[in-house]
Each structure stands twice: as structure tokens, then as C-alpha cells.
Scaffold this motif. Structure first.
Motif, PDB file in Angstrom:
ATOM      1  N   TYR A  10       0.937  -1.309   0.087  1.00  0.00           N
ATOM      2  CA  TYR A  10      -0.082  -0.203   0.073  1.00  0.00           C
ATOM      3  C   TYR A  10       0.772   1.238  -0.073  1.00  0.00           C
ATOM      4  CZ  TYR A  10      -3.650   3.184   1.279  1.00  0.00           C
ATOM      5  OH  TYR A  10      -4.452   4.433   1.298  1.00  0.00           O
ATOM      6  N   GLU A  13       3.450   1.159  -3.662  1.00  0.00           N
ATOM      7  CA  GLU A  13       2.773   1.459  -4.800  1.00  0.00           C
ATOM      8  C   GLU A  13       2.012   2.576  -4.797  1.00  0.00           C
ATOM      9  OE1 GLU A  13       2.344   1.517  -8.537  1.00  0.00           O
ATOM     10  OE2 GLU A  13       3.307  -0.292  -7.783  1.00  0.00           O
ATOM     11  N   LYS A  14       2.318   3.665  -5.382  1.00  0.00           N
ATOM     12  CA  LYS A  14       1.444   4.847  -5.366  1.00  0.00           C
ATOM     13  C   LYS A  14       0.610   5.059  -6.784  1.00  0.00           C
ATOM     14  CE  LYS A  14       3.025   6.720  -1.557  1.00  0.00           C
ATOM     15  NZ  LYS A  14       2.511   6.515  -0.329  1.00  0.00           N
ATOM     16  N   LYS A  15       1.116   4.364  -7.673  1.00  0.00           N
ATOM     17  CA  LYS A  15       0.385   4.719  -9.242  1.00  0.00           C
ATOM     18  C   LYS A  15      -0.441   3.595  -9.303  1.00  0.00           C
ATOM     19  CE  LYS A  15       4.426   7.201 -10.871  1.00  0.00           C
ATOM     20  NZ  LYS A  15       5.334   7.248 -11.886  1.00  0.00           N
ATOM     21  N   ASP A  16      -0.299   2.464  -9.363  1.00  0.00           N
ATOM     22  CA  ASP A  16      -1.218   1.471  -9.790  1.00  0.00           C
ATOM     23  C   ASP A  16      -2.505   1.151  -8.849  1.00  0.00           C
ATOM     24  OD1 ASP A  16      -2.412  -0.925 -11.089  1.00  0.00           O
ATOM     25  OD2 ASP A  16      -0.621  -2.108 -10.826  1.00  0.00           O
ATOM     26  N   SER A  17      -3.392   1.648  -9.164  1.00  0.00           N
ATOM     27  CA  SER A  17      -4.659   1.471  -8.395  1.00  0.00           C
ATOM     28  C   SER A  17      -5.072   0.209  -8.012  1.00  0.00           C
ATOM     29  CB  SER A  17      -5.893   2.401  -8.899  1.00  0.00           C
ATOM     30  OG  SER A  17      -6.254   1.874 -10.236  1.00  0.00           O
ATOM     31  N   ARG A  20      -3.040  -1.246  -5.136  1.00  0.00           N
ATOM     32  CA  ARG A  20      -3.468  -0.527  -4.011  1.00  0.00           C
ATOM     33  C   ARG A  20      -4.815  -1.156  -3.609  1.00  0.00           C
ATOM     34  NH1 ARG A  20      -0.814   4.087  -2.032  1.00  0.00           N
ATOM     35  NH2 ARG A  20      -2.782   4.895  -1.175  1.00  0.00           N
ATOM     36  N   HIS A  21      -5.668  -1.700  -4.596  1.00  0.00           N
ATOM     37  CA  HIS A  21      -6.743  -2.363  -4.238  1.00  0.00           C
ATOM     38  C   HIS A  21      -6.621  -3.369  -3.547  1.00  0.00           C
ATOM     39  CE1 HIS A  21     -10.972  -3.788  -4.738  1.00  0.00           C
ATOM     40  NE2 HIS A  21     -10.316  -4.979  -5.334  1.00  0.00           N
ATOM     41  N   ARG A  85     -11.158  -6.527  -9.896  1.00  0.00           N
ATOM     42  CA  ARG A  85     -11.404  -5.533  -8.511  1.00  0.00           C
ATOM     43  C   ARG A  85     -12.555  -6.207  -7.872  1.00  0.00           C
ATOM     44  NH1 ARG A  85      -9.472  -0.531  -7.872  1.00  0.00           N
ATOM     45  NH2 ARG A  85      -8.241   0.196  -9.515  1.00  0.00           N
ATOM     46  N   PRO A 104      -8.610   2.945  -1.598  1.00  0.00           N
ATOM     47  CA  PRO A 104      -8.002   3.787  -2.857  1.00  0.00           C
ATOM     48  C   PRO A 104      -8.920   4.299  -3.653  1.00  0.00           C
ATOM     49  CG  PRO A 104      -7.396   1.513  -3.113  1.00  0.00           C
ATOM     50  CD  PRO A 104      -8.204   1.586  -1.879  1.00  0.00           C
TER      51      PRO A 104
END
Length: 104
Positions: A10, A13-17, A20-21, A85, A104
Motif C-alpha cells: 500500500y 505502490e502509489k500509481k497502480d490503483s 493498491r486495491h 477488482r 484507494p
């Protein structure tokens, strides 16, 4: 250890949603699993003193928890590898209410 791996991914990784999910789902699932095992341990400490019925109930409860946990974990892994998702039923809804800023 799902919550620890989820926390690491979490924050890394800042860019790949999608990553993060699944990190958030890992945190939710892992923490719920820990809480369930603490509850099971407390109930086990009480029921173990009931002859015959106590150990039988504990064994069945343990089996149900292990199978349900494995199935949910497997569903999460399959959906993550398919880049879907998907959210854990009940667990995600409750955790989103408790920790709305984490989603996120």
C-alpha cells in the motif's frame, strides 16, 4: 502475513490503483482473520471444559474456519491474478465503514 504485506504494498505502490486495491483487500482480510482467530481462541478456552460436546464443537468450528478462510484466500488470489477488482463479501463492506480513508 497478509496485513503486513498489504501495508508494505500500500505504501510502496502509489500509481497502480489495482495493486493498491489488492493491498487494501489483503489488509482487510488479514486483520479479519486475526480477529476471528482471537475470538475462536477465547471460545475454545471456554468450550474445552465441556465434556464431549465442547471438543466436537471446537473441531467442527475449526474445520469450517479453515475451509472458509482457504476458499476466500483462493478467490482473492485468483481474482488478483486475473486483474479483477473483486472484494471480499461482508469483510470489505464493514472495513470500508471503519476505515474510509484507507480505500484507494
Amino acid at each position: 502475513f497478509p496485513p503486513l504485506a498489504g501495508v508494505i504494498f500500500y505504501f510502496i505502490e502509489k500509481k497502480d490503483s489495482l495493486a493498491r486495491h489488492w493491498a487494501v483487500q489483503s489488509i482487510f482480510f488479514g486483520c479479519t482473520w486475526i480477529v476471528l482467530w482471537i475470538a475462536y481462541s477465547i471460545v475454545a478456552a471456554i468450550l474445552v471444559h465441556i465434556p464431549l460436546v465442547g471438543p466436537l464443537l471446537l473441531g467442527l468450528t475449526y474445520l469450517v474456519l479453515m475451509i472458509a478462510g482457504f476458499v476466500l484466500w483462493l478467490l482473492g488470489v485468483i481474482n488478483a491474478f486475473q486483474a479483477k477488482r473483486w472484494e471480499y463479501p461482508i469483510i470489505s463492506e464493514q472495513c470500508k465503514k471503519l476505515f474510509p480513508k484507507l480505500v484507494p
